[in-house]
Design a protein around this motif. Structure first.
Motif, PDB file in Angstrom:
ATOM      1  N   MET A 199       3.345 -42.579  70.105  1.00  0.00           N
ATOM      2  CA  MET A 199       3.842 -41.399  69.396  1.00  0.00           C
ATOM      3  C   MET A 199       3.904 -40.196  70.330  1.00  0.00           C
ATOM      4  O   MET A 199       4.842 -39.386  70.264  1.00  0.00           O
ATOM      5  N   ASN A 200       2.926 -40.074  71.220  1.00  0.00           N
ATOM      6  CA  ASN A 200       2.938 -39.006  72.218  1.00  0.00           C
ATOM      7  C   ASN A 200       4.202 -39.088  73.065  1.00  0.00           C
ATOM      8  O   ASN A 200       4.890 -38.091  73.303  1.00  0.00           O
ATOM      9  N   ALA A 201       4.535 -40.309  73.512  1.00  0.00           N
ATOM     10  CA  ALA A 201       5.740 -40.508  74.330  1.00  0.00           C
ATOM     11  C   ALA A 201       6.998 -40.160  73.540  1.00  0.00           C
ATOM     12  O   ALA A 201       7.922 -39.519  74.057  1.00  0.00           O
ATOM     13  N   PHE A 202       7.040 -40.566  72.273  1.00  0.00           N
ATOM     14  CA  PHE A 202       8.221 -40.306  71.439  1.00  0.00           C
ATOM     15  C   PHE A 202       8.430 -38.814  71.234  1.00  0.00           C
ATOM     16  O   PHE A 202       9.546 -38.291  71.418  1.00  0.00           O
ATOM     17  N   VAL A 203       7.366 -38.099  70.852  1.00  0.00           N
ATOM     18  CA  VAL A 203       7.471 -36.658  70.621  1.00  0.00           C
ATOM     19  C   VAL A 203       7.847 -35.934  71.912  1.00  0.00           C
ATOM     20  O   VAL A 203       8.703 -35.031  71.917  1.00  0.00           O
ATOM     21  N   SER A 204       7.237 -36.330  73.028  1.00  0.00           N
ATOM     22  CA  SER A 204       7.506 -35.683  74.315  1.00  0.00           C
ATOM     23  C   SER A 204       8.930 -35.937  74.786  1.00  0.00           C
ATOM     24  O   SER A 204       9.544 -35.066  75.418  1.00  0.00           O
ATOM     25  N   TYR A 205       9.460 -37.111  74.493  1.00  0.00           N
ATOM     26  CA  TYR A 205      10.843 -37.422  74.861  1.00  0.00           C
ATOM     27  C   TYR A 205      11.833 -36.653  73.989  1.00  0.00           C
ATOM     28  O   TYR A 205      12.854 -36.147  74.475  1.00  0.00           O
TER      29      TYR A 205
ATOM     30  N   VAL B 117      11.151 -38.118  82.214  1.00  0.00           N
ATOM     31  CA  VAL B 117      10.130 -37.805  83.218  1.00  0.00           C
ATOM     32  C   VAL B 117       8.778 -37.574  82.547  1.00  0.00           C
ATOM     33  O   VAL B 117       7.737 -38.000  83.066  1.00  0.00           O
ATOM     34  N   MET B 118       8.788 -36.916  81.387  1.00  0.00           N
ATOM     35  CA  MET B 118       7.538 -36.677  80.676  1.00  0.00           C
ATOM     36  C   MET B 118       7.044 -37.923  79.968  1.00  0.00           C
ATOM     37  O   MET B 118       5.889 -38.328  80.093  1.00  0.00           O
ATOM     38  N   SER B 119       7.930 -38.585  79.212  1.00  0.00           N
ATOM     39  CA  SER B 119       7.487 -39.673  78.339  1.00  0.00           C
ATOM     40  C   SER B 119       7.164 -40.954  79.092  1.00  0.00           C
ATOM     41  O   SER B 119       6.363 -41.760  78.609  1.00  0.00           O
ATOM     42  N   VAL B 120       7.748 -41.178  80.281  1.00  0.00           N
ATOM     43  CA  VAL B 120       7.475 -42.431  80.993  1.00  0.00           C
ATOM     44  C   VAL B 120       6.001 -42.520  81.396  1.00  0.00           C
ATOM     45  O   VAL B 120       5.426 -43.607  81.420  1.00  0.00           O
ATOM     46  N   LEU B 121       5.379 -41.385  81.694  1.00  0.00           N
ATOM     47  CA  LEU B 121       3.951 -41.392  81.993  1.00  0.00           C
ATOM     48  C   LEU B 121       3.161 -41.840  80.764  1.00  0.00           C
ATOM     49  O   LEU B 121       2.188 -42.593  80.875  1.00  0.00           O
ATOM     50  N   LEU B 122       3.598 -41.402  79.590  1.00  0.00           N
ATOM     51  CA  LEU B 122       2.876 -41.727  78.370  1.00  0.00           C
ATOM     52  C   LEU B 122       3.079 -43.176  77.960  1.00  0.00           C
ATOM     53  O   LEU B 122       2.180 -43.800  77.389  1.00  0.00           O
ATOM     54  N   ILE B 123       4.258 -43.723  78.262  1.00  0.00           N
ATOM     55  CA  ILE B 123       4.489 -45.148  78.027  1.00  0.00           C
ATOM     56  C   ILE B 123       3.570 -45.971  78.933  1.00  0.00           C
ATOM     57  O   ILE B 123       2.959 -46.952  78.515  1.00  0.00           O
TER      58      ILE B 123
ATOM     59  N   GLN C 283      -1.906 -37.427  65.095  1.00  0.00           N
ATOM     60  CA  GLN C 283      -2.458 -36.383  65.959  1.00  0.00           C
ATOM     61  C   GLN C 283      -1.381 -35.833  66.874  1.00  0.00           C
ATOM     62  O   GLN C 283      -1.374 -34.644  67.208  1.00  0.00           O
ATOM     63  N   GLN C 284      -0.458 -36.699  67.287  1.00  0.00           N
ATOM     64  CA  GLN C 284       0.586 -36.267  68.212  1.00  0.00           C
ATOM     65  C   GLN C 284       1.726 -35.520  67.516  1.00  0.00           C
ATOM     66  O   GLN C 284       2.530 -34.867  68.167  1.00  0.00           O
ATOM     67  N   THR C 285       1.814 -35.637  66.180  1.00  0.00           N
ATOM     68  CA  THR C 285       2.856 -34.899  65.459  1.00  0.00           C
ATOM     69  C   THR C 285       2.459 -33.451  65.215  1.00  0.00           C
ATOM     70  O   THR C 285       3.248 -32.691  64.659  1.00  0.00           O
ATOM     71  N   THR C 286       1.245 -33.073  65.606  1.00  0.00           N
ATOM     72  CA  THR C 286       0.866 -31.666  65.497  1.00  0.00           C
ATOM     73  C   THR C 286       1.707 -30.801  66.423  1.00  0.00           C
ATOM     74  O   THR C 286       1.843 -29.599  66.205  1.00  0.00           O
TER      75      THR C 286
ATOM     76  N   PHE D 140      10.171 -26.089  65.673  1.00  0.00           N
ATOM     77  CA  PHE D 140       8.851 -25.733  65.165  1.00  0.00           C
ATOM     78  C   PHE D 140       8.823 -25.708  63.638  1.00  0.00           C
ATOM     79  O   PHE D 140       7.777 -25.961  63.023  1.00  0.00           O
ATOM     80  N   LEU D 141       9.962 -25.435  63.002  1.00  0.00           N
ATOM     81  CA  LEU D 141      10.038 -25.549  61.550  1.00  0.00           C
ATOM     82  C   LEU D 141       9.829 -26.992  61.115  1.00  0.00           C
ATOM     83  O   LEU D 141       9.115 -27.273  60.138  1.00  0.00           O
ATOM     84  N   LEU D 142      10.426 -27.934  61.856  1.00  0.00           N
ATOM     85  CA  LEU D 142      10.227 -29.359  61.579  1.00  0.00           C
ATOM     86  C   LEU D 142       8.760 -29.736  61.749  1.00  0.00           C
ATOM     87  O   LEU D 142       8.188 -30.463  60.918  1.00  0.00           O
ATOM     88  N   LEU D 143       8.115 -29.244  62.817  1.00  0.00           N
ATOM     89  CA  LEU D 143       6.699 -29.532  63.028  1.00  0.00           C
ATOM     90  C   LEU D 143       5.847 -28.974  61.888  1.00  0.00           C
ATOM     91  O   LEU D 143       4.861 -29.601  61.476  1.00  0.00           O
ATOM     92  N   ALA D 144       6.229 -27.802  61.368  1.00  0.00           N
ATOM     93  CA  ALA D 144       5.487 -27.222  60.247  1.00  0.00           C
ATOM     94  C   ALA D 144       5.567 -28.119  59.017  1.00  0.00           C
ATOM     95  O   ALA D 144       4.554 -28.382  58.352  1.00  0.00           O
TER      96      ALA D 144
END
Length: 465
Positions: free
Chosen positions: A407-413, A58-64, A273-276, A428-432
Motif C-alpha cells: 500500500m505504501n508503494a501504491f500511494v507513493s506511486y 523512483v519512489m515506489s520501486v524502493l517500497l516494492i 496506515q499508509q492511506t493516512t 488532500f481532500l481525497l485523503l481526508a
C-alpha cells in the motif's frame, strides 16, 4: 528495569548498549533511505528528465523491494543468523547507495532503488528481532522501541543533510548524487558495528551451539542470570520440539473462520496506515512546498521541520499516550485529527493566495506528521503485535507488513500522478475522505487490545465475545 541495570557490571552494561546501538542502525537506514529521495527529487527530475510516472516509479520501486525484503528477511535471518544477515544487508545497503548515486540513467537508478528497498525490508524485520533476542526481559520494550525511534531519526537526518547539501551545492545540476551517496555512511556504520557484534544467543541455541550462546549471554547478563536464562531457553526449545507434531499448521488454522477474519483485519489495519498520507509528506514534502510557493532552498530547510515533528510526535506517543488511553481511542482520535488537517490543507491550497499560503501548508503538514506519528505511527505496531494468536503470529505479522509495504508503494506511486492531474488540494481532500471513513472501520471491525493479556484476547476473539 533498574534492577537488571544495577546488577550489570560496567563492561556488561557497555556491551549491551553497544549491541543495541549498532542494531538500531538498521532502523536508521530504513528511515534515511526512504526519506533521502525527498530533497533529491527537484534536482533529479531536471537532471534525468523525470515525468510524473517515472517519478512515482523512483519512489515506489524502493517500497516494492522492501515488501519483498520483509517477506524473505525473516526466513533468511532464521537460516543464516541475525548477525550474518544484518552484515550482508549492510553490504547491500552500501552497494545500493553507491549505485544509485552514480546511476547514468533511469534504468540503473530504478535497479539501485529496488536493491536498497530489499535491504530496507530485510532490516525492518531482522533488526527488531535481533534487539528483542539480546535484550533482557525487563528492557525489551524500551530497547526494541529504540528501533522505531531510529527510523524517524533517520528520516530527520536525511532531511537535514539534504538541506545542508542543497544550500552549499545547490548550484550543481547533479546535486542529487551527493545527497544519495550519503546513504553509504550509515551502511558502513552497520557493517563495522555488526562485524564486532555477537550472534543472537537464542538463534545459536536453535542451532545447537550451546556453549557459544552461554558465553554471549554472560557478556550481557550477570552470570547467575545468564545461566538461568540459558536453561529457560533450552527447556522452551525442547518443549516446542516435543509439541511441534501435535500443533495445527498455519494453513489449517486459517480455515477456522475467526482466525481467517482476524488475519484479514490485520492486513487491512496495516495497509490503512499508509492511506493516512504521511509518506506523501515524508517522501514528497520538498516538492509540495515548492509547488506551494517556496524556493528550492527554503523548501529543503522547512522540510526539516517535518522530520523534527515526526520524531517529536513519536516520542510523545510512546512516552505519554500508549499506556494512558485505549488503543482504539488513540486511533480514532488520530484519524479525526489527521483528516481534519487534510481538509485544512485542501482548503488553503484551493482558496488562499499570497505569501501566507505556503507558510500555512508547511505548518499544517508539520502538524499532520506530528499527529500521525503520535498516534498511528507507533500504535499500528503495538496492535499488530497484540492482535494475532500465538501459533500464527509470525505468519500473520509477515503478511500484514507485506500489505503495508504494498500500500505504501501504491500511494507513493499514485501521488505525483494525481497531483499533476487534479492538483494538490483535491488529493488532500481525497485523503481526508479516506481517513474519516477509516474511523468507521476501526469502530466496527478492529478489536480493542489494550489492558488484556494475549491469552485473554485470543479467547475473546475465538469465542466472539
Amino acid at each position: 528495569m533498574s534492577s537488571i541495570i544495577m546488577k550489570l557490571n560496567p563492561q556488561q552494561r557497555k556491551r549491551l548498549h553497544q549491541i543495541t546501538f549498532v542494531a538500531t542502525f538498521g532502523g536508521l537506514l530504513f528511515g534515511y533511505d526512504t526519506g533521502v529521495i525527498n530533497g533529491a527529487f527537484t534536482s533529479l527530475k531536471s537532471n534525468m528528465g523525470l515525468t510524473s510516472t517515472t517519478e512515482g516509479l523512483v519512489m515506489s520501486v524502493l517500497l516494492i523491494g522492501a515488501a519483498l525484503g520483509s517477506i524473505f528477511g525473516g526466513r533468511f535471518a532464521d537460516v543464516f543468523g541475525r548477525r550474518k544477515y544484518l552484515l550482508s544487508l549492510s553490504i547491500v545497503f552500501f552497494l545500493g547507495a553507491f549505485l544509485s548515486a552514480v546511476a547514468p540513467n533511469i534504468e540503473i537508478l530504478l535497479s539501485a532503488r529496488f536493491i536498497l528497498g530489499f535491504a530496507v525490508g530485510g532490516a525492518s524485520v531482522t533488526a527488531p528481532t535481533f534487539i528483542s533476542e539480546v535484550a533482557p526481559t525487563e528492557m525489551r520494550g524500551k530497547l526494541t522501541g529504540l528501533n522505531e525511534v531510529a527510523i524517524v531519526i533517520g528520516q530527520l537526518l536525511a532531511f537535514a543533510i539534504n538541506a545542508v547539501i542543497g544550500i552549499t551545492l545547490g548550484h550543481l545540476p547533479d546535486v542529487w548524487r551527493y545527497m544519495l551517496i550519503v546513504q553509504a555512511v550509515p551502511a558502513l556504520g552497520l557493517l563495522i558495528g555488526m562485524w564486532n557484534a555477537p550472534e543472537s544467543p537464542r538463534w545459536l541455541l536453535t542451532r545447537g551451539r550451546r556453549e557459544e550462546a552461554l558465553n554471549i549471554l554472560k557478556q550481557i547478563r550477570p552470570e547467575e542470570r545468564a545461566i538461568k536464562e540459558y536453561q529457560d531457553i533450552v527447556t522452551l526449545l525442547e518443549e516446542e520440539k516435543k509439541n511441534a507434531e501435535g500443533q495445527e499448521s498455519v494453513l489449517s488454522m486459517l480455515k477456522t473462520p475467526w482466525v481467517f477474519k482476524i488475519v484479514i483485519i490485520g492486513m487491512i489495519w496495516a495497509a490503512i496506515q499508509q492511506t493516512t498520507g504521511v509518506n506523501v509528506i515524508m517522501y514528497y514534502g520538498t516538492e509540495i512546498l515548492n509547488g506551494a510557493g517556496f524556493s528550492e532552498t527554503l523548501a529543503l530547510v522547512c522540510n526539516v521541520l517535518n522530520g523534527v515533528c515526526s520524531v517529536g510526535g513519536m516520542v510523545i506517543g510512546v512516552t505519554l499516550m500508549v499506556d494512558r488511553f485505549k488503543r482504539k481511542t488513540i486511533i480514532i482520535g488520530g484519524f479525526f485529527v489527521m483528516a481534519s488537517l487534510h481538509l485544512l490543507i485542501a482548503g488553503v491550497d484551493n482558496f488562499m493566495v499570497g505569501d501566507a499560503k505556503p507558510i500555512l501548508i508547511w505548518l499544517l503538514g508539520a502538524l499532520f506528521v506530528m499527529s500521525m506519528q503520535g498516534t498511528m505511527g507507533f500504535i499500528t505496531w503495538v496492535v499488530l503485535a497484540e492482535l494475532f494468536p500465538l501459533k500464527i503470529r509470525a505468519f500473520a505479522m509477515g503478511i500484514s507488513v507485506f500489505a503495508m509495504w504494498v500500500m505504501n508503494a501504491f500511494v507513493s506511486y499514485m501521488f505525483p500522478l494525481l497531483k499533476d492531474l487534479w492538483g494538490l488540494g483535491p488529493v488532500f481532500l481525497l485523503l481526508a475522505v479516506i481517513n474519516y471513513s477509516m474511523i468507521i472501520f476501526v469502530k466496527l471491525c478492529l478489536p480493542e487490545t489494550s489492558k488484556k493479556s494475549l491469552e485473554e484476547l485470543e479467547k475473546e476473539l475465538s469465542t466472539g465475545k
